[in-house]
Design a protein around this motif. Structure first.
Motif, short mmCIF file in Angstrom:
data_model
loop_
_atom_site.label_atom_id
_atom_site.label_comp_id
_atom_site.label_asym_id
_atom_site.label_seq_id
_atom_site.Cartn_x
_atom_site.Cartn_y
_atom_site.Cartn_z
N MET A 140 -13.23 -22.40 10.20
CA MET A 140 -12.43 -21.95 9.06
C MET A 140 -11.04 -22.61 9.08
N SER A 141 -10.53 -22.90 10.26
CA SER A 141 -9.27 -23.66 10.33
C SER A 141 -9.47 -25.06 9.77
N MET A 142 -10.61 -25.66 10.07
CA MET A 142 -10.89 -27.01 9.58
C MET A 142 -11.17 -27.01 8.08
N VAL A 143 -11.62 -25.87 7.55
CA VAL A 143 -11.75 -25.75 6.09
C VAL A 143 -10.38 -25.95 5.46
N ASN A 144 -9.36 -25.28 6.01
CA ASN A 144 -8.00 -25.44 5.48
C ASN A 144 -7.50 -26.86 5.64
N VAL A 145 -7.72 -27.46 6.80
CA VAL A 145 -7.24 -28.83 7.03
C VAL A 145 -7.96 -29.81 6.12
N GLY A 146 -9.30 -29.73 6.08
CA GLY A 146 -10.08 -30.68 5.28
C GLY A 146 -9.81 -30.56 3.79
N SER A 147 -9.84 -29.35 3.28
CA SER A 147 -9.60 -29.19 1.84
C SER A 147 -8.15 -29.52 1.50
N GLY A 148 -7.23 -29.16 2.37
CA GLY A 148 -5.81 -29.48 2.13
C GLY A 148 -5.55 -30.97 2.08
N LEU A 149 -6.13 -31.71 3.03
CA LEU A 149 -5.94 -33.17 3.03
C LEU A 149 -6.57 -33.82 1.82
N TRP A 150 -7.77 -33.34 1.43
CA TRP A 150 -8.43 -33.92 0.26
C TRP A 150 -7.63 -33.65 -1.01
N LEU A 161 -4.47 -32.98 -1.28
CA LEU A 161 -3.21 -33.74 -1.21
C LEU A 161 -3.45 -35.19 -1.61
N ALA A 162 -4.49 -35.80 -1.04
CA ALA A 162 -4.78 -37.21 -1.37
C ALA A 162 -5.10 -37.35 -2.86
N ALA A 163 -5.92 -36.48 -3.39
CA ALA A 163 -6.29 -36.57 -4.81
C ALA A 163 -5.08 -36.33 -5.70
N THR A 164 -4.22 -35.39 -5.32
CA THR A 164 -3.02 -35.12 -6.12
C THR A 164 -2.07 -36.31 -6.10
N LEU A 165 -1.89 -36.91 -4.92
CA LEU A 165 -1.01 -38.09 -4.83
C LEU A 165 -1.56 -39.27 -5.62
N LEU A 166 -2.88 -39.37 -5.73
CA LEU A 166 -3.51 -40.45 -6.48
C LEU A 166 -3.71 -40.08 -7.96
N SER A 167 -3.18 -38.94 -8.38
CA SER A 167 -3.30 -38.45 -9.76
C SER A 167 -4.75 -38.30 -10.20
N MET A 168 -5.59 -37.91 -9.28
CA MET A 168 -7.00 -37.67 -9.59
C MET A 168 -7.19 -36.21 -9.96
N PRO A 169 -8.02 -35.93 -10.94
CA PRO A 169 -8.31 -34.52 -11.22
C PRO A 169 -9.13 -33.95 -10.07
N VAL A 170 -8.68 -32.83 -9.56
CA VAL A 170 -9.35 -32.25 -8.40
C VAL A 170 -9.29 -30.73 -8.52
N SER A 171 -10.30 -30.08 -8.02
CA SER A 171 -10.34 -28.62 -8.02
C SER A 171 -10.12 -28.13 -6.60
N THR A 172 -9.09 -27.33 -6.41
CA THR A 172 -8.83 -26.78 -5.08
C THR A 172 -9.95 -25.82 -4.68
N THR A 173 -10.45 -25.06 -5.63
CA THR A 173 -11.54 -24.13 -5.33
C THR A 173 -12.79 -24.87 -4.89
N HIS A 174 -13.15 -25.93 -5.61
CA HIS A 174 -14.32 -26.71 -5.24
C HIS A 174 -14.14 -27.32 -3.85
N SER A 175 -12.92 -27.73 -3.54
CA SER A 175 -12.64 -28.33 -2.23
C SER A 175 -12.83 -27.32 -1.11
N VAL A 176 -12.32 -26.12 -1.29
CA VAL A 176 -12.48 -25.08 -0.27
C VAL A 176 -13.95 -24.68 -0.13
N VAL A 177 -14.64 -24.53 -1.25
CA VAL A 177 -16.05 -24.17 -1.20
C VAL A 177 -16.85 -25.28 -0.50
N GLY A 178 -16.59 -26.52 -0.86
CA GLY A 178 -17.28 -27.64 -0.22
C GLY A 178 -17.01 -27.72 1.27
#
Length: 167
Positions: free
Chosen positions: A72-82, A84-101
């Motif tokens: 569950m700690s890695m869920v936070n790290v993995g979804s957070g990094l993804w 962040l990267a998508a936001t910095l690249l101006s990509m549309p991204v869903s935080t909910t989908h990232s956490v679920v994935g």
């Protein structure tokens, strides 16, 4: 993870109002802070409960709870990094989908496909997928009803009374 969710989701909620000049950045942040806190307090436990113990077969982790805690700690790290990267690249991204994935990834990495609760009746992953289709339909329907009400009651009859109704 919280930083990237805030950076991504608050922009989704307030981009139109700030862009139109209706709200300042400071005002949008103040409203977002209050509403985020109220949302977490009022309904956050339902979402947390689903992510925490209904999507992944938690009973498989009973013999080694540290694996679950690390996962569950890695869920936070993995979804957070993804996000962040998508936001910095101006990509549309869903935080909910990232956490679920990320949560599904932990269940599958630890126990294979049997580590995920796929059952619809137990509020498992399939129920989350169903909500991804139901939510936009219901939100779109509600937005259309509100828009049409404003259009008919305020915009179609531009009188002084309509201005009062609009305000």
């Amino acid at each position: 993870d919280a930083f990237t969710i805030g950076a991504n989701d608050v922009a989704n909620a307030f981009a139109n109002a700030v862009g139109a000049g209706t709200l300042t950045h400071r005002g949008a942040c103040a409203i977002a802070a209050v509403c985020e806190l109220l949302g977490v307090l009022a309904l956050g436990s339902n979402v947390t409960d689903t992510i925490r113990k209904k999507m992944v077969a938690v009973d498989l982790f009973y013999s080694d709870p540290y694996v679950l805690a690390l996962g569950m700690s890695m869920v936070n790290v993995g979804s957070g990094l993804w996000v962040l990267a998508a936001t910095l690249l101006s990509m549309p991204v869903s935080t909910t989908h990232s956490v679920v994935g990320a949560t599904l990834g932990i269940g599958i990495a630890a126990f294979g496909t049997g580590g995920v609760n796929w059952d619809f009746n137990d509020k498992g992953f399939t129920q989350v997928i169903a909500s991804w289709f139901i939510s936009p339909i219901l939100a779109g329907t509600l937005a259309a009803i509100i828009y049409m009400s404003c259009k008919i009651l305020v915009l179609q009859f531009p009188t002084e009374e309509a201005l009062k109704r609009g305000l």
